[in-house]
Design an enzyme around this catalytic site. Structure first.
Site, PDB file in Angstrom:
ATOM      1  N   ASN A   1       2.436   5.017 -10.499  1.00 20.79           N
ATOM      2  CA  ASN A   1       1.136   4.915 -11.144  1.00 20.79           C
ATOM      3  C   ASN A   1      -0.035   4.751 -10.182  1.00 20.79           C
ATOM      4  O   ASN A   1      -1.165   5.112 -10.525  1.00 20.79           O
ATOM      5  CB  ASN A   1       1.168   3.728 -12.123  1.00 20.79           C
ATOM      6  CG  ASN A   1      -0.198   3.352 -12.635  1.00 20.79           C
ATOM      7  OD1 ASN A   1      -0.788   4.060 -13.441  1.00 20.79           O
ATOM      8  ND2 ASN A   1      -0.711   2.220 -12.171  1.00 20.79           N
TER       9      ASN A   1
ATOM     10  N   ASP B   1       0.871  -1.165   0.000  1.00 15.14           N
ATOM     11  CA  ASP B   1       0.000   0.000   0.000  1.00 15.14           C
ATOM     12  C   ASP B   1       0.909   1.217   0.000  1.00 15.14           C
ATOM     13  O   ASP B   1       1.614   1.476   0.983  1.00 15.14           O
ATOM     14  CB  ASP B   1      -0.893  -0.020   1.244  1.00 15.14           C
ATOM     15  CG  ASP B   1      -1.859   1.155   1.317  1.00 15.14           C
ATOM     16  OD1 ASP B   1      -1.615   2.180   0.650  1.00 15.14           O
ATOM     17  OD2 ASP B   1      -2.838   1.065   2.078  1.00 15.14           O
ATOM     18  N   VAL B   2       0.922   1.976  -1.099  1.00 12.26           N
ATOM     19  CA  VAL B   2       1.904   3.048  -1.235  1.00 12.26           C
ATOM     20  C   VAL B   2       1.693   4.189  -0.250  1.00 12.26           C
ATOM     21  O   VAL B   2       2.583   5.023  -0.070  1.00 12.26           O
ATOM     22  CB  VAL B   2       1.925   3.607  -2.673  1.00 12.26           C
ATOM     23  CG1 VAL B   2       2.334   2.534  -3.666  1.00 12.26           C
ATOM     24  CG2 VAL B   2       0.583   4.242  -3.047  1.00 12.26           C
TER      25      VAL B   2
ATOM     26  N   TYR C   1      -9.262  14.489  -6.553  1.00 13.78           N
ATOM     27  CA  TYR C   1      -8.430  13.926  -7.621  1.00 13.78           C
ATOM     28  C   TYR C   1      -7.673  15.031  -8.344  1.00 13.78           C
ATOM     29  O   TYR C   1      -6.458  14.946  -8.551  1.00 13.78           O
ATOM     30  CB  TYR C   1      -9.316  13.148  -8.595  1.00 13.78           C
ATOM     31  CG  TYR C   1      -8.571  12.435  -9.692  1.00 13.78           C
ATOM     32  CD1 TYR C   1      -7.924  11.230  -9.450  1.00 13.78           C
ATOM     33  CD2 TYR C   1      -8.522  12.964 -10.982  1.00 13.78           C
ATOM     34  CE1 TYR C   1      -7.248  10.563 -10.465  1.00 13.78           C
ATOM     35  CE2 TYR C   1      -7.840  12.303 -11.998  1.00 13.78           C
ATOM     36  CZ  TYR C   1      -7.212  11.109 -11.741  1.00 13.78           C
ATOM     37  OH  TYR C   1      -6.535  10.449 -12.744  1.00 13.78           O
TER      38      TYR C   1
ATOM     39  N   LYS D   1      -3.576  15.715  -8.533  1.00 14.56           N
ATOM     40  CA  LYS D   1      -2.875  15.624  -9.817  1.00 14.56           C
ATOM     41  C   LYS D   1      -2.172  16.938 -10.164  1.00 14.56           C
ATOM     42  O   LYS D   1      -1.096  16.931 -10.774  1.00 14.56           O
ATOM     43  CB  LYS D   1      -3.842  15.202 -10.921  1.00 14.56           C
ATOM     44  CG  LYS D   1      -4.356  13.776 -10.773  1.00 14.56           C
ATOM     45  CD  LYS D   1      -3.216  12.752 -10.752  1.00 14.56           C
ATOM     46  CE  LYS D   1      -3.712  11.320 -10.689  1.00 14.56           C
ATOM     47  NZ  LYS D   1      -2.611  10.332 -10.728  1.00 14.56           N
TER      48      LYS D   1
END
Length: 263
Positions: free
Chosen positions: A99, A72-73, A168, A172
């Site tokens: 990613n 889990d990053v 989101y 980003k």
């Protein structure tokens, strides 16, 4: 953690080594398979072991070696274990494809977005990208020969938002700043950092776009998509450049999607 499709007696010294996060599905799977097919040794990272094994099995025989690592990053200890496993198995790291990400709750207006949902998106998309980039940077700086490449998965939303996408879109946009800062700091160590901004690649995440996606004017309209394999080939091109050359930013999108002129 388990190793998949490794060649007994294989020397990884001549092979390029990559880490792909979010490798269990979608863009991550497509890029991992593309790199494995091209002969790279690839560590496949994700939260669920079964999809990672499916990704490894999707690569043709005779390609590179795949190492699957549950990670889990957003958890620093998982990221440390991931890059430790890569160092132990392959001895070096040439590429990180950063990613892993999540859109979060779809279609939720900003005034109704729970803080917990916001935090989850930030932890995955931004904090996770930082933790993985930091770990890769440390390894690339110290290894011999020194250097490597990091490619961050941005999004069309790193430029222009969709309706009801505040978490989101914010992450980003922040990822673009992370890319620029890492790129600058990595110069002296031979670490090249770039970003690919992707629009409407055909994956499970975008399946609904072909039947109808909310537009800026409040209407719902179908949107065109592109083959995710075209994204994977673009990442491979970026990855295979010599470290003296870098694609700083690339935008790969379905030709007729609403981006230029969106809103």
């Amino acid at each position: 953690m388990n190793t998949v499709r490794t060649s007994a007696e294989e020397s990884t010294g001549a092979r390029k080594v990559a880490v792909v996060t979010g490798a269990g599905s979608g863009i991550g799977r497509a890029v991992a398979v593309e790199l494995l097919t091209a002969g790279w040794s690839v560590a496949l990272a994700g939260r669920r072991p079964e999809p990672l094994a499916e990704t490894a099995a999707a690569a043709p025989a005779g390609g590179g070696s795949a190492l699957t690592v549950r990670a889990d990053v957003s958890r620093p200890e998982d990221v440390a274990a991931l890059f430790g496993a890569v160092r132990d198995r392959f001895g070096r790291l040439d590429l990180l494809f950063n990613n892993a990400g999540t859109f979060g709750p779809g279609g939720v207006p900003v005034e109704d977005l729970p803080y917990e949902a916001w935090q989850h998106v930030v932890d995955t998309n931004l904090n996770g990208a930082f933790l993985c980039a930091q770990a890769a940077y440390r390894q690339m700086k110290e290894q011999d020969p020194r250097g490597g490449r990091i490619i961050n998965n941005g999004s069309i939303s790193a430029h222009t938002p969709r309706p009801h996408s505040v978490a989101y879109t914010a992450t980003k946009h922040a990822l673009t700043g992370l890319t620029k800062s890492l790129s600058l700091d990595g110069r002296r160590y031979g670490i090249a950092v770039g970003q690919i901004d992707i629009g409407n690649a055909a994956t499970d995440m975008t399946v609904g776009m072909q039947t109808g996606a909310l537009q800026a004017n409040g209407e719902t309209a179908p949107e065109p998509v592109m083959d995710v394999a075209d994204v994977a080939r673009t990442v491979r091109h970026m990855a295979q450049l010599p470290l003296e050359a870098n694609v700083q930013f690339a935008t790969v999108m379905a030709t007729a999607m609403p981006y230029v002129g969106r809103g």
